[in-house]
Design a protein around this motif. Sequence first.
Motif, PDB file in Angstrom:
ATOM      1  N   GLY A   1      27.221   9.459  54.849  1.00  6.35           N
ATOM      2  CA  GLY A   1      26.404   9.067  53.702  1.00  6.35           C
ATOM      3  C   GLY A   1      27.174   8.747  52.449  1.00  6.35           C
ATOM      4  O   GLY A   1      26.594   8.280  51.466  1.00  6.35           O
ATOM      5  N   HIS A   2      28.474   8.977  52.444  1.00  8.45           N
ATOM      6  CA  HIS A   2      29.261   8.629  51.264  1.00  8.45           C
ATOM      7  C   HIS A   2      29.338   7.111  51.124  1.00  8.45           C
ATOM      8  O   HIS A   2      29.483   6.386  52.104  1.00  8.45           O
ATOM      9  CB  HIS A   2      30.679   9.201  51.362  1.00  8.45           C
ATOM     10  N   ARG A   3      29.260   6.663  49.886  1.00 10.16           N
ATOM     11  CA  ARG A   3      29.286   5.233  49.608  1.00 10.16           C
ATOM     12  C   ARG A   3      30.466   4.923  48.681  1.00 10.16           C
ATOM     13  O   ARG A   3      31.330   5.747  48.473  1.00 10.16           O
ATOM     14  CB  ARG A   3      27.940   4.794  49.001  1.00 10.16           C
TER      15      ARG A   3
ATOM     16  N   PHE B   1      23.786  -0.382  57.606  1.00 12.18           N
ATOM     17  CA  PHE B   1      24.775  -0.372  56.522  1.00 12.18           C
ATOM     18  C   PHE B   1      26.111  -0.853  57.061  1.00 12.18           C
ATOM     19  O   PHE B   1      26.621  -0.327  58.049  1.00 12.18           O
ATOM     20  CB  PHE B   1      24.927   1.032  55.928  1.00 12.18           C
TER      21      PHE B   1
ATOM     22  N   TYR C   1      29.776  -0.810  56.795  1.00 11.06           N
ATOM     23  CA  TYR C   1      30.886  -0.059  56.220  1.00 11.06           C
ATOM     24  C   TYR C   1      32.081  -0.954  55.914  1.00 11.06           C
ATOM     25  O   TYR C   1      32.903  -0.633  55.059  1.00 11.06           O
ATOM     26  CB  TYR C   1      31.301   1.077  57.163  1.00 11.06           C
TER      27      TYR C   1
ATOM     28  N   ASN D   1      16.148   4.162  42.891  1.00 15.59           N
ATOM     29  CA  ASN D   1      17.017   4.453  44.035  1.00 15.59           C
ATOM     30  C   ASN D   1      17.778   3.218  44.495  1.00 15.59           C
ATOM     31  O   ASN D   1      18.907   3.317  44.986  1.00 15.59           O
ATOM     32  CB  ASN D   1      16.202   5.047  45.180  1.00 15.59           C
TER      33      ASN D   1
ATOM     34  N   ASP E   1      21.765   2.860  44.830  1.00 20.30           N
ATOM     35  CA  ASP E   1      22.400   2.275  46.003  1.00 20.30           C
ATOM     36  C   ASP E   1      23.450   1.250  45.583  1.00 20.30           C
ATOM     37  O   ASP E   1      24.559   1.208  46.115  1.00 20.30           O
ATOM     38  CB  ASP E   1      21.337   1.631  46.890  1.00 20.30           C
TER      39      ASP E   1
ATOM     40  N   SER F   1      25.936   8.453  46.915  1.00 17.16           N
ATOM     41  CA  SER F   1      25.689   8.954  48.267  1.00 17.16           C
ATOM     42  C   SER F   1      24.216   8.860  48.626  1.00 17.16           C
ATOM     43  O   SER F   1      23.338   9.048  47.775  1.00 17.16           O
ATOM     44  CB  SER F   1      26.125  10.422  48.382  1.00 17.16           C
ATOM     45  N   THR F   2      23.947   8.614  49.884  1.00 17.17           N
ATOM     46  CA  THR F   2      22.555   8.504  50.328  1.00 17.17           C
ATOM     47  C   THR F   2      21.805   9.821  50.177  1.00 17.17           C
ATOM     48  O   THR F   2      20.589   9.825  50.006  1.00 17.17           O
ATOM     49  CB  THR F   2      22.490   8.047  51.793  1.00 17.17           C
ATOM     50  N   HIS F   3      22.527  10.956  50.274  1.00 20.63           N
ATOM     51  CA  HIS F   3      21.833  12.241  50.159  1.00 20.63           C
ATOM     52  C   HIS F   3      21.621  12.662  48.706  1.00 20.63           C
ATOM     53  O   HIS F   3      21.042  13.720  48.461  1.00 20.63           O
ATOM     54  CB  HIS F   3      22.596  13.346  50.921  1.00 20.63           C
TER      55      HIS F   3
ATOM     56  N   ARG G   1      19.888  10.902  46.313  1.00 16.89           N
ATOM     57  CA  ARG G   1      18.853  10.050  45.722  1.00 16.89           C
ATOM     58  C   ARG G   1      17.612  10.888  45.434  1.00 16.89           C
ATOM     59  O   ARG G   1      17.213  11.715  46.263  1.00 16.89           O
ATOM     60  CB  ARG G   1      18.471   8.915  46.687  1.00 16.89           C
TER      61      ARG G   1
ATOM     62  N   ASP H   1      13.976  12.360  45.335  1.00 15.04           N
ATOM     63  CA  ASP H   1      12.777  12.292  46.173  1.00 15.04           C
ATOM     64  C   ASP H   1      11.537  12.114  45.311  1.00 15.04           C
ATOM     65  O   ASP H   1      10.525  11.587  45.770  1.00 15.04           O
ATOM     66  CB  ASP H   1      12.632  13.572  46.996  1.00 15.04           C
TER      67      ASP H   1
END
Length: 550
Positions: free
Chosen positions: A119-121, A146, A148, A507, A511, A516-518, A520, A522
């Motif tokens: 999930g790291h961006r 996604f 990479y 969100n 992005d 990171s995707t985790h 964001r 809710d």
Amino acid sequence: MSTGFDHQQRDLTRGFVPFPDDRAAVYRQAGYWEGRALDTILRQAAAQWPDKAAVVDAGGSYGFAELDALADRIAAALAARGLRPGDRVLLQLPNSREFAVAAFALLRAGIVPVLCLPGHRSAEMGHFASVSGAVGMVIPDVVAGFDYRDMATDVAAANPGLRHVLVLGDPGPHESWSALADETPTGPPDVVVDTSAPALLLVSGGTTGLPKLIPRTHDDYVYNATASARACGLVHDDVYLVVLPAGHNFPFACPGMLGSMTVGATTVFTDDPSPESAFPLIERHRVTVTALVNALAKLWTQACEWEPVLPTSLRLVQVGGSRLSPDEARYIYDGLTTGLQQIFGMAEGMLQFTRPGDSVEVVANTQGRPVSPHDELRVVDEAGVDVTPGAVGELLVRGPYTLNGYYRADEANARSFSPDGFYRSGDRVRIFADGPLAGNVEVVGRIKDVIHRGGETVSATDLEDHLLTHPAVYAAAAVALPDEYLGEKICAAVVFRGTPVGLAELNGFLDERGASTHARPDVLVPMPSLPMTAVGKVDKKKVIAAVSAH
């Protein structure tokens, strides 16, 4: 010709804080540190159980000897490309047997893997590359839509020292990782390892700002894996299932894949943790041990009420990532497995486990006791003074597998360590002083401003910094709200400049920033202003009260 900057960045020891000589001598004398390189875990397993399945995924399996030979071949191919012992390489592969191949190939070449999460961006990956001085990346091509490879292009452009992007699958404009195994080099590189030096770099939970890098030495990480395997009672016939991201310390070495290999147990990988996928996989491979975060453990327990195939072969389920309440622990114990093992630990080192055979009272009400006899635990008040036995305070730790400093992070180290080398965990705990729970730790809360979402530790400060770059955001506070499935969900309380924007747009902006995707939100709650404390800080208790009533 290398520049001075290149030479400095390439020096593994720059910014590494080693164990003090006196404590290192104690750990060697006690037999905790054996002077073994981390990759010898596989080498010894291949010699002892050559034909047994070492790692398994949906595509097949590798035996221990086969995996060992693959690691040798790829290590030689990496050396032929100019990668040298001590170089750092970002490793970001999904759960698969190829993750195991890559990890051991890098170690076998003397290269230090930086274990990144899927999930790291770009924001995090660029940070890891810059801090570590990485010369390469190992990534998949496309996962869940996604790409990479595009991210890697951006990271490499911003970090000129990162010269090798190796891709599992279609390499696009980069180098092919998959092709390395087909090369026929003369043999594995001859690498002399200093076992007191970093073997790999783990990623911190990110309690303040961007995640920090955690150096784990060969000595301390071999001990981490072997001591964890003993604490879990792992045996040769066990089958360990990697459900959580394989680059996490928890499923990698607590005991995880590495601890399993020390006893010749098989490791199975899955990238789908849902009960409808995981339960049949557990039945097919007769999985006996796995590690889950709290939210997933509760979901699996619920699913036992309706799934047609149940995980009946499980004898031990480790649950960690955030505290289980006694009611939650009893629910999992009664509904999923009586082999529940509570875990309290961190990638920085210190581990507390309940043990197989502990009473239900201990398993339900505590997060266990230290893995090592030489783990030193202090519980202190706000002034740093030890509290009375059984009282609540901040946990400070040091021991044979706990770091002595983050990598190349002098400011963080000044905050994170006491003058006598104890790591400040940021967790509020009590250590029971008497009665049936004596010696066990209960986690009461935390001091650091973090959110535990689905087993990931999210820095509220880092998320707030991202949010504040949006032109419509005037002020922002990230807070945790309770959630039945995630444990905690992320709520962003935002003061907007003019017309508010929606959660999806916000969100999407995160992005684009490469967050990171985790990490964001809710939930998004617009507020006219944020409540403040008397000293001018955001009063997050009042923020939580306001958004809960929203």
